[in-house]
Design an enzyme around this catalytic site. Structure first.
Site, PDB file in Angstrom:
ATOM      1  N   HIS A 278       8.692  32.015  37.273  1.00  0.00           N
ATOM      2  CA  HIS A 278       9.304  30.986  38.121  1.00  0.00           C
ATOM      3  C   HIS A 278       8.363  30.475  39.204  1.00  0.00           C
ATOM      4  CE1 HIS A 278      12.377  28.681  40.036  1.00  0.00           C
ATOM      5  NE2 HIS A 278      12.213  29.310  41.179  1.00  0.00           N
ATOM      6  N   CYS A 279       7.235  31.150  39.415  1.00  0.00           N
ATOM      7  CA  CYS A 279       6.396  30.792  40.560  1.00  0.00           C
ATOM      8  C   CYS A 279       5.183  29.949  40.201  1.00  0.00           C
ATOM      9  CB  CYS A 279       5.941  32.063  41.279  1.00  0.00           C
ATOM     10  SG  CYS A 279       7.279  32.964  42.091  1.00  0.00           S
ATOM     11  N   ILE A 280       4.266  30.499  39.431  1.00  0.00           N
ATOM     12  CA  ILE A 280       2.954  29.878  39.268  1.00  0.00           C
ATOM     13  C   ILE A 280       3.013  28.512  38.579  1.00  0.00           C
ATOM     14  CG2 ILE A 280       0.601  30.218  38.444  1.00  0.00           C
ATOM     15  CD1 ILE A 280       1.026  33.179  38.628  1.00  0.00           C
ATOM     16  N   ILE A 282       5.322  26.332  38.836  1.00  0.00           N
ATOM     17  CA  ILE A 282       6.174  25.420  39.595  1.00  0.00           C
ATOM     18  C   ILE A 282       5.685  25.202  41.022  1.00  0.00           C
ATOM     19  CG2 ILE A 282       8.491  25.192  40.600  1.00  0.00           C
ATOM     20  CD1 ILE A 282       9.556  26.558  38.081  1.00  0.00           C
ATOM     21  N   ASP A 283       5.353  26.277  41.712  1.00  0.00           N
ATOM     22  CA  ASP A 283       5.082  26.207  43.146  1.00  0.00           C
ATOM     23  C   ASP A 283       4.001  25.198  43.541  1.00  0.00           C
ATOM     24  OD1 ASP A 283       6.934  28.155  43.127  1.00  0.00           O
ATOM     25  OD2 ASP A 283       5.658  29.752  43.909  1.00  0.00           O
TER      26      ASP A 283
END
Length: 442
Positions: A278-280, A282-283
């Site tokens: 969910h992080c890399i 999208i962020d």
């Protein structure tokens, strides 16, 4: 119910938190919220877990975890300690701390989607009261807490920093990483006012071993983005290096392993089929989107994003090339995708590049199957749909596929058996370091 109390609520709330008399409300019971809820419950706090998914809430209240690396026994122990889960957001008034751990995905235009954050805070605003702290943990762009949460939290007249407190503290969960637990990962905390920060430090200081205070919610929001952009950019670099090395006939994994022996100035990052979790993936786009408001174009970040997003197509191109060399077409070929979770040894499917590989193969006419010991049935996903179950890996099953595409390198796979029986293996993870006629690096 909202109302004025006069004076400050700081000493009273801090005393409740330190005495573990405070009620902790966790909103969003996924990979971030669930471990945090368990941590507070097992410390003796009364925990209220909130989620819009009634099935998930019922499972948790019955003592069942829907996350592989969290045991049912841990849920049962938390329930016995007083944890209770609910879909009734009106019960937010019972909580002294409201911690938001809801998703922040991108929309189809790759712009920030704050709908989960906004709908959650809007749902609890009617039930805010003096003596509460609201903390956002969802990854987002700098300014979200001030621009979106602050006006809503204070809309009923509660004085920020005196009666109600606002904090941003980014989650740092790493599902499946046995080296770290919720309490051993340092926690960055930023408050809207000094009093908010003080309350936030006490809130998390009871449950986390080390607190890292920063001067504002914006700084805390930017910290989370920097952590993940750092990884995204370096993975983009090594993915590009992989393509160059492959064209030159060089094994990029051998090169990385050799470079990693340098005791200073180098950190090893390894290429793969794309970015997942969910992080890399999208962020970085949260920052590039927000930077436009300031007239800035984050070219370096966006370039790495383009490279990483192109990796599933690169893997599929290797499949096509390998089949062509065997006088076969991708259309009609039987392709087995090994591992569909976004990283090894977990069941987390969020933003998994393996799924994009599967879709590209299916759209080109291949007959696609998958095997993943952590994902027995292909789950319901917002943007992807496959009516498939995991294939049991036997020598006969492996030999029956025209191509095996290794996208997630789970430890449970019998790699020797797969190599001995597969017609061809497209290895996007560098599992097979010794060259073989049926191994193709991707």
């Amino acid at each position: 119910m909202q109302g004025q109390t006069g004076g400050t609520e700081v000493p009273r709330l801090i005393e409740k938190l330190k005495a573990r008399d405070a009620v902790i409300g966790i909103f969003g019971l996924g990979y971030v919220g669930q471990p945090l809820a368990l941590r507070y419950a097992l410390l003796g706090y009364k925990v209220l877990g909130f989620d819009i998914d009634a099935e998930k809430v019922d499972q948790l209240n019955a003592g069942h975890s829907h996350i592989e690396h969290i045991d049912d026994a841990d849920i049962a122990a938390a329930n016995a300690a007083g944890m209770e889960c609910s879909t009734d957001f009106s019960r937010a008034s019972e909580a002294d701390a409201l911690i938001l751990c809801v998703p922040t995905p991108l929309n189809k235009y790759r712009e920030p989607d704050l709908s989960y954050v906004i709908s959650t805070i809007d749902s609890v605003v009617p039930y805010l009261r003096a003596g509460q702290v609201v903390s956002l943990e969802s990854t987002t762009y700098p300014g979200t807490t001030e621009e979106e949460l602050l006006p809503r939290v204070t809309s009923g007249g509660l004085a920020i920093g005196e009666e109600i407190f606002l904090v941003y503290s980014p989650e740092r969960e790493d599902p499946g990483n046995a080296n770290f637990t919720t309490n051993t990962i340092p926690k960055v905390v930023g408050g809207h006012t000094p009093a908010c920060l003080e309350v936030g430090r006490v809130l998390y200081g009871q449950a986390i071993d080390r607190i890292v205070p920063v001067t504002s919610t914006k700084a805390a929001e930017m910290t989370k983005l920097l952590e993940n952009i750092h990884r995204a950019v370096n993975i983009g670099l090594v993915n590009e290096m992989k393509i160059v090395a492959d064209r030159m006939g060089i094994d990029i994994f051998e090169v990385i392993d050799a470079a990693a022996t340098k005791p200073f100035g180098f950190t090893a990052y390894y290429p793969g089929p794309g970015l997942g979790g969910h992080c890399i993936p999208i962020d970085p786009f949260y920052l590039t989107w927000k930077a436009r408001e300031y007239g800035l174009h984050t070219r370096f970040i966006e370039l790495s994003g383009e490279i990483n997003r192109a990796m599933p197509e690169y893997v599929v191109s290797k499949v096509v090339k390998s089949l062509n060399e065997r006088r076969k077409s991708l259309m009609g070929s039987k392709v087995l995708v090994l591992g569909i979770a976004y990283k090894k040894n977990v069941d987390d499917m969020r933003e998994s590049p393996s799924v994009e590989v599967m879709e590209l193969l299916r759209n080109a006419g291949a007959e696609v199957a998958y095997s993943d010991p952590h994902v027995p049935i292909f789950p319901k996903m917002r943007e992807h749909k496959f009516d498939l179950s995991s294939v049991a890996l036997t020598p006969e099953a492996v030999a029956g596929f025209d191509v095996v595409v290794l996208t997630t390198d789970h430890a449970k796979f019998d790699y020797d058996m797969i190599r001995a029986n597969a017609q061809v293996i497209i290895d996007s993870r560098g599992v097979y370091r010794i060259p073989a006629k049926n191994i193709v690096k991707a």
